[in-house]
Scaffold this motif. Structure first.
Motif, PDB file in Angstrom:
ATOM      1  N   ASN A 142       0.823  -1.213   0.000  1.00 12.15           N
ATOM      2  CA  ASN A 142       0.000   0.000   0.000  1.00 12.15           C
ATOM      3  C   ASN A 142       0.857   1.262   0.000  1.00 12.15           C
ATOM      4  O   ASN A 142       0.642   2.174  -0.806  1.00 12.15           O
ATOM      5  CB  ASN A 142      -0.900   0.040   1.234  1.00 12.15           C
ATOM      6  CG  ASN A 142      -1.871  -1.119   1.329  1.00 12.15           C
ATOM      7  OD1 ASN A 142      -2.160  -1.589   2.419  1.00 12.15           O
ATOM      8  ND2 ASN A 142      -2.389  -1.585   0.199  1.00 12.15           N
ATOM      9  N   VAL A 143       1.817   1.299   0.906  1.00 15.29           N
ATOM     10  CA  VAL A 143       2.615   2.515   1.071  1.00 15.29           C
ATOM     11  C   VAL A 143       3.514   2.764  -0.132  1.00 15.29           C
ATOM     12  O   VAL A 143       3.678   3.903  -0.580  1.00 15.29           O
ATOM     13  CB  VAL A 143       3.465   2.445   2.357  1.00 15.29           C
ATOM     14  CG1 VAL A 143       4.292   3.720   2.526  1.00 15.29           C
ATOM     15  CG2 VAL A 143       2.572   2.257   3.570  1.00 15.29           C
ATOM     16  N   MET A 144       4.083   1.701  -0.679  1.00 18.95           N
ATOM     17  CA  MET A 144       4.985   1.862  -1.810  1.00 18.95           C
ATOM     18  C   MET A 144       4.231   2.083  -3.116  1.00 18.95           C
ATOM     19  O   MET A 144       4.817   2.466  -4.123  1.00 18.95           O
ATOM     20  CB  MET A 144       5.890   0.635  -1.942  1.00 18.95           C
ATOM     21  CG  MET A 144       6.746   0.352  -0.716  1.00 18.95           C
ATOM     22  SD  MET A 144       7.774   1.742  -0.220  1.00 18.95           S
ATOM     23  CE  MET A 144       8.911   1.803  -1.598  1.00 18.95           C
ATOM     24  N   GLY A 145       2.918   1.862  -3.100  1.00 18.44           N
ATOM     25  CA  GLY A 145       2.111   2.134  -4.287  1.00 18.44           C
ATOM     26  C   GLY A 145       2.495   1.263  -5.461  1.00 18.44           C
ATOM     27  O   GLY A 145       2.635   0.051  -5.342  1.00 18.44           O
ATOM     28  N   SER A 146       2.700   1.889  -6.597  1.00 15.82           N
ATOM     29  CA  SER A 146       2.939   1.130  -7.825  1.00 15.82           C
ATOM     30  C   SER A 146       4.410   0.789  -8.026  1.00 15.82           C
ATOM     31  O   SER A 146       4.765   0.191  -9.036  1.00 15.82           O
ATOM     32  CB  SER A 146       2.443   1.935  -9.034  1.00 15.82           C
ATOM     33  OG  SER A 146       3.145   3.168  -9.115  1.00 15.82           O
ATOM     34  N   SER A 147       5.262   1.169  -7.073  1.00 18.31           N
ATOM     35  CA  SER A 147       6.685   0.876  -7.238  1.00 18.31           C
ATOM     36  C   SER A 147       6.920  -0.629  -7.288  1.00 18.31           C
ATOM     37  O   SER A 147       6.310  -1.398  -6.558  1.00 18.31           O
ATOM     38  CB  SER A 147       7.486   1.480  -6.078  1.00 18.31           C
ATOM     39  OG  SER A 147       8.808   0.987  -6.089  1.00 18.31           O
ATOM     40  N   GLY A 148       7.829  -1.040  -8.142  1.00 19.35           N
ATOM     41  CA  GLY A 148       8.159  -2.459  -8.239  1.00 19.35           C
ATOM     42  C   GLY A 148       9.201  -2.893  -7.224  1.00 19.35           C
ATOM     43  O   GLY A 148       9.518  -4.071  -7.124  1.00 19.35           O
ATOM     44  N   SER A 149       9.737  -1.930  -6.475  1.00 18.58           N
ATOM     45  CA  SER A 149      10.821  -2.244  -5.543  1.00 18.58           C
ATOM     46  C   SER A 149      10.280  -2.453  -4.131  1.00 18.58           C
ATOM     47  O   SER A 149      10.580  -1.700  -3.209  1.00 18.58           O
ATOM     48  CB  SER A 149      11.864  -1.121  -5.550  1.00 18.58           C
ATOM     49  OG  SER A 149      12.424  -0.978  -6.827  1.00 18.58           O
ATOM     50  N   ILE A 150       9.440  -3.446  -3.956  1.00 18.72           N
ATOM     51  CA  ILE A 150       8.915  -3.807  -2.645  1.00 18.72           C
ATOM     52  C   ILE A 150       9.619  -5.096  -2.236  1.00 18.72           C
ATOM     53  O   ILE A 150       9.533  -6.105  -2.924  1.00 18.72           O
ATOM     54  CB  ILE A 150       7.391  -4.023  -2.686  1.00 18.72           C
ATOM     55  CG1 ILE A 150       6.703  -2.761  -3.227  1.00 18.72           C
ATOM     56  CG2 ILE A 150       6.859  -4.360  -1.305  1.00 18.72           C
ATOM     57  CD1 ILE A 150       5.225  -2.964  -3.494  1.00 18.72           C
ATOM     58  N   PHE A 151      10.279  -5.069  -1.095  1.00 24.62           N
ATOM     59  CA  PHE A 151      11.115  -6.207  -0.749  1.00 24.62           C
ATOM     60  C   PHE A 151      10.383  -7.254   0.068  1.00 24.62           C
ATOM     61  O   PHE A 151      10.637  -8.431  -0.074  1.00 24.62           O
ATOM     62  CB  PHE A 151      12.362  -5.720  -0.023  1.00 24.62           C
ATOM     63  CG  PHE A 151      13.230  -4.847  -0.887  1.00 24.62           C
ATOM     64  CD1 PHE A 151      13.275  -3.483  -0.689  1.00 24.62           C
ATOM     65  CD2 PHE A 151      13.954  -5.391  -1.930  1.00 24.62           C
ATOM     66  CE1 PHE A 151      14.058  -2.671  -1.497  1.00 24.62           C
ATOM     67  CE2 PHE A 151      14.741  -4.600  -2.743  1.00 24.62           C
ATOM     68  CZ  PHE A 151      14.789  -3.234  -2.528  1.00 24.62           C
ATOM     69  N   ARG A 152       9.520  -6.833   0.975  1.00 24.91           N
ATOM     70  CA  ARG A 152       8.716  -7.803   1.721  1.00 24.91           C
ATOM     71  C   ARG A 152       7.244  -7.450   1.509  1.00 24.91           C
ATOM     72  O   ARG A 152       6.655  -6.671   2.241  1.00 24.91           O
ATOM     73  CB  ARG A 152       9.068  -7.782   3.214  1.00 24.91           C
ATOM     74  CG  ARG A 152      10.341  -8.535   3.543  1.00 24.91           C
ATOM     75  CD  ARG A 152      10.495  -8.734   5.045  1.00 24.91           C
ATOM     76  NE  ARG A 152      11.621  -9.587   5.351  1.00 24.91           N
ATOM     77  CZ  ARG A 152      12.867  -9.155   5.558  1.00 24.91           C
ATOM     78  NH1 ARG A 152      13.126  -7.867   5.485  1.00 24.91           N
ATOM     79  NH2 ARG A 152      13.835  -9.996   5.839  1.00 24.91           N
ATOM     80  N   ASN A 153       6.674  -8.037   0.506  1.00 29.53           N
ATOM     81  CA  ASN A 153       5.287  -7.762   0.159  1.00 29.53           C
ATOM     82  C   ASN A 153       4.354  -8.186   1.283  1.00 29.53           C
ATOM     83  O   ASN A 153       4.563  -9.207   1.931  1.00 29.53           O
ATOM     84  CB  ASN A 153       4.899  -8.496  -1.124  1.00 29.53           C
ATOM     85  CG  ASN A 153       5.736  -8.075  -2.302  1.00 29.53           C
ATOM     86  OD1 ASN A 153       6.892  -8.478  -2.409  1.00 29.53           O
ATOM     87  ND2 ASN A 153       5.185  -7.261  -3.165  1.00 29.53           N
ATOM     88  N   GLY A 154       3.301  -7.392   1.494  1.00 29.04           N
ATOM     89  CA  GLY A 154       2.254  -7.778   2.430  1.00 29.04           C
ATOM     90  C   GLY A 154       2.594  -7.600   3.891  1.00 29.04           C
ATOM     91  O   GLY A 154       1.827  -8.020   4.757  1.00 29.04           O
TER      92      GLY A 154
END
Length: 254
Positions: A142-154
């Motif tokens: 949610n916070v990172m939005g559409s960025s693809g650089s999310i390291f720990r999803n959820g």
């Protein structure tokens, strides 16, 4: 009867006066790689969170988080691309579900391209009760939005105040102390201090079902989670109270 009443009052006062405390330790301090299976994803000097120490005494409370968040002002910093990384909020759980949280900095919910909107700004140092997890808790996605650089999803990382999802309970203070701790020398001690905490929170805090969740940054590069384990001191006080009740019965019979 008088002795029995005194023992009961003494037991109640002792448990309330000494309160409760517990520590959650990062099991793999400093271990870094590019996989979500690792402790720290990326630079430990920016993301490592080593432990949290949580204490209540009567109605007061102090919560210390030892971490290497990017800077001592807790200001967001660039994570690359078009997004920023914010310090996470301290979240408290009951039976694994987020029930309370403290906003460590004043924030809305947006800040990155594509992030959710519609919630009001939270107050730094405020203890909130979560009335709706769906509208009151933000994940790293949610916070990172559409960025693809999310390291720990959820991963739960932030509070969101949308449509009555949160209720303000108690305002505390946030301070950032320089502190060396642990094997990789955590640079910061984020200290949350409360002079008065509500009875419902204190009751939950003393339960073994009560836990914490904290992400050093909203991308969840490093997180700690853990439950309260009632300390021996508290159990000793309860035992002493029971002994007091037994002695009171003997005196009454005599």
């Amino acid at each position: 009867m008088k002795h029995t009443l005194f023992a009961i009052l003494w037991l109640s006062f002792s448990v309330a006066a000494f309160g409760s405390s517990f520590t959650v330790i990062d099991p793999f301090p400093g271990s870094s790689c590019a996989s979500p299976a690792c402790d720290v994803i990326g630079d430990p000097l920016k993301f490592d969170v080593q432990k949290g120490v949580f204490t209540t005494n009567a109605s007061a409370g102090q919560f210390d988080i030892f971490t290497n968040f990017g800077n001592s002002t807790l200001a967001p910093f660039a994570g690359g691309g078009n997004y920023q990384l914010f310090v996470g909020d301290l979240l408290f759980t009951m039976n694994g579900v987020v029930k309370y949280g403290v906003a460590i900095t004043a924030h809305g919910e947006s800040g990155n391209t594509g992030a959710r909107t519609g919630g009001s700004t939270l107050t730094a140092g405020e203890l909130y009760q979560v009335n709706s997890v769906a509208n009151g808790v933000e994940t790293s996605d949610n916070v990172m939005g559409s960025s693809g650089s999310i390291f720990r999803n959820g991963s739960n990382v932030w509070l969101r105040n949308a449509g009555g999802s949160l209720s303000a309970l108690s305002l505390g203070t946030v301070s950032v102390l320089a502190n060396g701790n642990g094997t990789t020398a955590a640079e910061l001690d984020i200290r949350l201090a409360f002079s008065s905490l509500p009875a419902g929170f204190l009751s939950d805090f003393g339960s073994a079902n009560f836990g914490i969740s904290f992400a050093s940054a909203t991308c969840a590069n490093d997180i700690i989670t853990g439950n309260n384990v009632p300390e021996p001191m508290t159990m000793s006080l309860i035992g002493a109270g029971l002994i007091g009740l037994g002695l009171a019965r003997r005196f009454r019979k005599a």
